[in-house]
Design a protein around this motif. Structure first.
Motif: not given
Length: 273
Positions: A172-174, A217-228
């Motif tokens: 995701r865009p940071g 940790r990247l998913a919690v920070a919103g920097l990657i898309d978690p799996p749907r």
């Protein structure tokens, strides 16, 4: 009168102890195989572990930048019939004994996380089977199980659910001006929507446990898309949709168990007439 030898001492085990605990108490030597990985035992202690989900010793050393691939391949080819690769690397001066031990323990605990995972399939034990890494200081089986549980709890506390472990990383865009630690930046730079955390651990030569933790940790920070979550299964023919008034009143199978207490009150009222 000849003295008789005392009976062997047996360790008392809990009624629901694991197969690994039983083999450890027995002092067994061999390979404990599951669908998710293999633990090698030497006299009841864990001497090595392997899993398709975790990078092996060669990947940690080569992709991690400690050894050239040609050096590992030469050692693997010249290690002899018992394939004591690690011992050969130390004897040739490519690794110190301390470096080899750290790498072996890293690979052991990394693979054990999967080999001891719940739902890892049936367990089989092949007696006498060894590994080809070389002389290793074995680890108590209880310590391996304890560390695997600790790592799983740590992963679950960072991000619940195992789906994120095998999903491709979608970046995701940071936020403008934001910065991330270098260990996470390396993962973001390789997140192309196709590579999974396991593939990234092999590309970088890093333990997969460390990668899984950083991905959470990247998913919690919103920097990657978690799996749907997967889409819901389609309703069977003749069954009302799950969100319809009929389904909410009677259930998707068209039947709701009767209220027995209400039926008894109706019966008692009718009998009183």
């Amino acid at each position: 009168m000849n003295a008789t030898a005392p009976p062997p001492v047996q360790t008392a085990l809990p009624a629901r102890c694991s197969t690994l605990q039983r083999l450890a108490a027995e002092g067994a030597t061999g390979a404990l195989l599951r669908d998710t990985g293999t633990l090698y035992l030497t006299e009841g202690r864990v001497s090595h572990a392997e899993s398709a989900s975790a990078p092996g010793v060669d990947v940690l050393l080569v992709a991690g930048g400690r050894l050239p691939r040609a050096v590992w391949d030469e050692a693997a080819g010249r290690a002899g019939p018992r394939r004591q690769v690690g011992s050969h690397l130390v004897a040739e001066g490519h690794l110190t004994p301390g470096e080899l031990e750290i790498c072996l323990l890293t690979a052991l605990y990394d693979a054990a996380l999967f080999a001891l995972a719940p739902g890892g399939g049936p367990t089989r034990f092949r007696r006498g089977v060894g590994h080809g890494i070389g002389a290793v200081r074995p680890v108590p089986a209880a310590a391996v199980e304890r560390e695997a549980r600790r790592r799983r709890r740590l992963l679950d506390s960072a991000w619940p659910g195992p789906a994120i472990d095998t999903a491709p990383l979608v970046r995701r865009p940071g936020p403008p001006g934001g910065s991330v630690p270098r260990r996470q930046r390396a993962l973001l730079d390789l997140a192309d929507g196709r590579r999974t955390p396991g593939e990234l651990s092999r590309l970088l030569g890093r333990p997969v446990f460390h990668v899984l933790l950083e991905v959470r940790r990247l998913a919690v920070a919103g920097l990657i898309d978690p799996p749907r979550p997967p889409p819901p299964e389609p309703d069977a023919p003749g069954v009302p949709p799950r969100d319809s008034p009929v389904a909410r009143s009677f259930g998707t199978d068209g039947f709701t168990p009767p209220d027995v207490a209400l039926l008894r009150r109706v019966r008692d009222a009718l009998e009183a007439l």
